[in-house]
Write a protein that holds these residues in place. Structure first.
Motif, PDB file in Angstrom:
ATOM      1  N   LEU A 298      95.442  60.655   3.444  1.00 27.02           N
ATOM      2  CA  LEU A 298      95.381  59.662   2.363  1.00 27.02           C
ATOM      3  C   LEU A 298      96.755  59.100   2.016  1.00 27.02           C
ATOM      4  O   LEU A 298      96.848  58.069   1.351  1.00 27.02           O
ATOM      5  CB  LEU A 298      94.746  60.290   1.116  1.00 27.02           C
ATOM      6  CG  LEU A 298      93.285  60.730   1.240  1.00 27.02           C
ATOM      7  CD1 LEU A 298      92.806  61.358  -0.055  1.00 27.02           C
ATOM      8  CD2 LEU A 298      92.390  59.560   1.638  1.00 27.02           C
ATOM      9  N   ARG A 338      90.653  58.736   8.055  1.00 31.65           N
ATOM     10  CA  ARG A 338      90.601  57.744   6.981  1.00 31.65           C
ATOM     11  C   ARG A 338      89.261  57.017   6.977  1.00 31.65           C
ATOM     12  O   ARG A 338      88.671  56.770   5.917  1.00 31.65           O
ATOM     13  CB  ARG A 338      91.745  56.744   7.143  1.00 31.65           C
ATOM     14  CG  ARG A 338      93.119  57.331   6.824  1.00 31.65           C
ATOM     15  CD  ARG A 338      94.236  56.348   7.152  1.00 31.65           C
ATOM     16  NE  ARG A 338      95.526  56.813   6.654  1.00 31.65           N
ATOM     17  CZ  ARG A 338      96.675  56.221   6.895  1.00 31.65           C
ATOM     18  NH1 ARG A 338      96.712  55.115   7.648  1.00 31.65           N
ATOM     19  NH2 ARG A 338      97.808  56.708   6.404  1.00 31.65           N
ATOM     20  N   ALA A 342      86.227  56.754   4.249  1.00 28.96           N
ATOM     21  CA  ALA A 342      85.835  55.432   3.741  1.00 28.96           C
ATOM     22  C   ALA A 342      84.338  55.174   3.873  1.00 28.96           C
ATOM     23  O   ALA A 342      83.760  54.449   3.054  1.00 28.96           O
ATOM     24  CB  ALA A 342      86.614  54.348   4.480  1.00 28.96           C
ATOM     25  N   ARG A 345      81.994  55.676   0.853  1.00 29.42           N
ATOM     26  CA  ARG A 345      82.364  54.790  -0.246  1.00 29.42           C
ATOM     27  C   ARG A 345      81.977  53.343   0.075  1.00 29.42           C
ATOM     28  O   ARG A 345      81.640  52.573  -0.833  1.00 29.42           O
ATOM     29  CB  ARG A 345      83.858  54.912  -0.526  1.00 29.42           C
ATOM     30  CG  ARG A 345      84.239  56.318  -0.959  1.00 29.42           C
ATOM     31  CD  ARG A 345      85.721  56.559  -1.016  1.00 29.42           C
ATOM     32  NE  ARG A 345      86.380  55.791  -2.053  1.00 29.42           N
ATOM     33  CZ  ARG A 345      87.641  55.956  -2.398  1.00 29.42           C
ATOM     34  NH1 ARG A 345      88.393  56.859  -1.769  1.00 29.42           N
ATOM     35  NH2 ARG A 345      88.168  55.211  -3.357  1.00 29.42           N
ATOM     36  N   GLU A 351      82.699  49.797  -4.854  1.00 30.05           N
ATOM     37  CA  GLU A 351      84.087  49.348  -4.744  1.00 30.05           C
ATOM     38  C   GLU A 351      84.172  48.206  -3.740  1.00 30.05           C
ATOM     39  O   GLU A 351      83.348  48.104  -2.823  1.00 30.05           O
ATOM     40  CB  GLU A 351      84.991  50.491  -4.268  1.00 30.05           C
ATOM     41  CG  GLU A 351      85.007  51.716  -5.149  1.00 30.05           C
ATOM     42  CD  GLU A 351      85.770  52.857  -4.493  1.00 30.05           C
ATOM     43  OE1 GLU A 351      86.992  52.970  -4.721  1.00 30.05           O
ATOM     44  OE2 GLU A 351      85.139  53.627  -3.732  1.00 30.05           O
ATOM     45  N   GLU A 355      89.614  47.741  -1.922  1.00 30.94           N
ATOM     46  CA  GLU A 355      89.893  48.919  -2.737  1.00 30.94           C
ATOM     47  C   GLU A 355      89.684  50.200  -1.949  1.00 30.94           C
ATOM     48  O   GLU A 355      90.491  51.139  -2.032  1.00 30.94           O
ATOM     49  CB  GLU A 355      88.992  48.918  -3.978  1.00 30.94           C
ATOM     50  CG  GLU A 355      89.378  47.877  -5.016  1.00 30.94           C
ATOM     51  CD  GLU A 355      88.363  47.781  -6.149  1.00 30.94           C
ATOM     52  OE1 GLU A 355      88.729  47.281  -7.231  1.00 30.94           O
ATOM     53  OE2 GLU A 355      87.196  48.212  -5.949  1.00 30.94           O
ATOM     54  N   VAL A 356      88.627  50.230  -1.165  1.00 30.64           N
ATOM     55  CA  VAL A 356      88.365  51.402  -0.324  1.00 30.64           C
ATOM     56  C   VAL A 356      89.475  51.575   0.701  1.00 30.64           C
ATOM     57  O   VAL A 356      89.983  52.683   0.908  1.00 30.64           O
ATOM     58  CB  VAL A 356      86.994  51.286   0.376  1.00 30.64           C
ATOM     59  CG1 VAL A 356      86.794  52.439   1.362  1.00 30.64           C
ATOM     60  CG2 VAL A 356      85.870  51.260  -0.642  1.00 30.64           C
ATOM     61  N   MET A 358      92.607  50.631   0.695  1.00 30.57           N
ATOM     62  CA  MET A 358      93.866  51.090   0.122  1.00 30.57           C
ATOM     63  C   MET A 358      93.778  52.539  -0.349  1.00 30.57           C
ATOM     64  O   MET A 358      94.736  53.308  -0.236  1.00 30.57           O
ATOM     65  CB  MET A 358      94.269  50.185  -1.051  1.00 30.57           C
ATOM     66  CG  MET A 358      94.551  48.749  -0.646  1.00 30.57           C
ATOM     67  SD  MET A 358      95.917  48.622   0.567  1.00 30.57           S
ATOM     68  CE  MET A 358      95.839  46.883   0.990  1.00 30.57           C
ATOM     69  N   SER A 359      92.631  52.933  -0.866  1.00 32.41           N
ATOM     70  CA  SER A 359      92.499  54.284  -1.415  1.00 32.41           C
ATOM     71  C   SER A 359      92.448  55.359  -0.344  1.00 32.41           C
ATOM     72  O   SER A 359      92.744  56.525  -0.622  1.00 32.41           O
ATOM     73  CB  SER A 359      91.236  54.379  -2.284  1.00 32.41           C
ATOM     74  OG  SER A 359      90.070  54.197  -1.487  1.00 32.41           O
ATOM     75  N   VAL A 360      92.094  54.987   0.901  1.00 32.44           N
ATOM     76  CA  VAL A 360      92.048  55.994   1.973  1.00 32.44           C
ATOM     77  C   VAL A 360      93.307  55.973   2.838  1.00 32.44           C
ATOM     78  O   VAL A 360      93.369  56.656   3.857  1.00 32.44           O
ATOM     79  CB  VAL A 360      90.789  55.830   2.862  1.00 32.44           C
ATOM     80  CG1 VAL A 360      89.523  56.027   2.056  1.00 32.44           C
ATOM     81  CG2 VAL A 360      90.786  54.468   3.567  1.00 32.44           C
TER      82      VAL A 360
END
Length: 390
Positions: A298, A338, A342, A345, A351, A355-356, A358-360
């Protein structure tokens, strides 16, 4: 009208060359690679000044053309050394070994000196009129210059191949060391080589065609436009491109997890490694634990040295384990985890895809889409629709 346009294009090119060279000279204290790029711009400025010399300094035209000989022979080495500096895994500094690239340039200087030793009328006949008196020494000079022109084409092709080969090895090394490479891959260099190769080929064909037929193959306006495009393209990318390993050079590695050997003509293998299958298995288990338990993937700045410090193993052993035991390079392995994170999600739909991504751990939407399509066979949008319809 055509002459005015040609002069305007040549003036614009020289203006860009002057500006870029000044900027690079001021930045050279920060990174020596800028000197190689500045040298290329200077050589390009010399060969692009022809229309202005012909229009405003006709008495110096024959001397000018003799100066373009070493300038042409300097462009290929200068560009290669710049790419070498960009892709070096250690802080790049010029050394004596690089001097061999300047041998053709030395021959060009010799040709320039020989040409300028001729009487002004003889020089004018050779470089402006395109003829020779038939005397022995001028004939020898002409043959020598023509041989260098042919050598310049061979040299240009050689450096294009060298640059492409180095970029291929460099990108492979990036994938071995880092999980995010979109800002370091130097894809723009390929487009620049295409523009440069087209410009140089046009110049060579035009030179041969003009000398053998007495007619112009491509007018000065076309050559001036191609030169401006080449200088503008290199200025646009070269002035803002940072070295690929900046901030993560091997020079900065001070512990036992120092990275594998630098880029070379062929990929480094693990022929000297003492890693046994049992050791590789233990390292593979540690790597998986770092993914499952610690979710280290992450981290958007994750790299092979970071992973090595995290699990307490040398980077060359981790690299060997990834490639030979797990069967994936570092780049593909991290991004696989990653994408696994993802997928649920993306399916949930609460989301946005960005957003997904970037968050992973991804830094760019495009790299996330590419990795997601490689792992699942679908784009994130297609994947979300298929799950919602199921």
């Amino acid at each position: 009208m055509n002459e005015t346009v040609t002069l305007a294009l040549a003036t614009a090119t020289l203006g860009q060359v002057a500006l870029c060279t000044t900027i690079l000279a001021m930045r050279s204290a920060q990174w020596p690679g800028y000197w190689a790029l500045a040298t290329f711009f200077i050589a390009m400025g010399i060969v692009s000044a022809g229309p202005l010399v012909s229009a405003f300094l006709p008495a110096l035209e024959s001397r000018y053309f003799s100066i373009t000989i070493p300038a042409y022979l300097l462009m290929g080495p200068a560009l290669y050394l710049y790419v070498e500096a960009l892709t070096s895994e250690r802080v790049w500094r010029p050394n004596r070994r690089e001097a061999r690239h300047l041998i053709p340039f030395g021959f060009g200087l010799a040709a320039m000196v020989l040409a300028n030793s001729l009487p002004a009328s003889e020089r004018h006949e050779i470089f402006v009129v395109g003829e020779t008196s038939g005397a022995l020494f001028p004939a020898v000079v002409v043959i020598f210059i023509f041989a260098l022109v042919l050598g310049w084409m061979i040299q240009s092709a050689y450096y294009v191949v060298r640059i492409l080969s180095r970029l291929t090895s460099y990108r492979r090394r990036l994938r071995m060391l880092f999980a995010s490479t979109e800002n370091s891959e130097l894809r723009w260099v390929g487009g620049l080589l295409l523009i440069m190769g087209t410009t140089w080929l046009l110049s060579f064909v035009s030179l041969v065609f003009d000398n053998f037929t007495g007619r112009s193959f491509a007018g000065p306006q076309t050559a001036a436009l191609m030169s401006l495009v080449l200088v503008w393209s290199l200025a646009s990318w070269g002035l803002r491109q940072k070295p690929g390993f900046e901030g993560r050079y091997l020079d900065d590695e001070t512990d036992e997890t120092a990275a594998p050997s630098p880029i070379s003509g062929s990929d480094a293998k693990y022929t000297r490694s003492a890693l046994t299958p049992e050791q590789a298995g233990r390292i593979a288990a540690k790597i998986e634990a770092a993914m499952v338990r610690d979710q280290i993937y992450l981290d958007p700045t994750i790299s092979l040295p970071v992973l090595a410090r995290h699990i307490g193993a040398p980077t060359n052993h981790i690299s060997q384990t990834l490639n030979e035991t797990i069967g994936e390079c570092f780049f593909d392995y991290i991004n696989k985890w990653r994408i696994r994170a993802a997928e649920p999600r993306i399916s949930a739909g609460s989301e946005t895809i960005l957003e997904v991504a970037m968050s992973v751990g991804f830094n760019a939407r495009s790299s996330f889409y590419k990795a997601f399509k490689r792992e699942t066979g679908q784009t994130p949008s297609e994947y979300r629709r298929s799950k919602s319809e199921a």
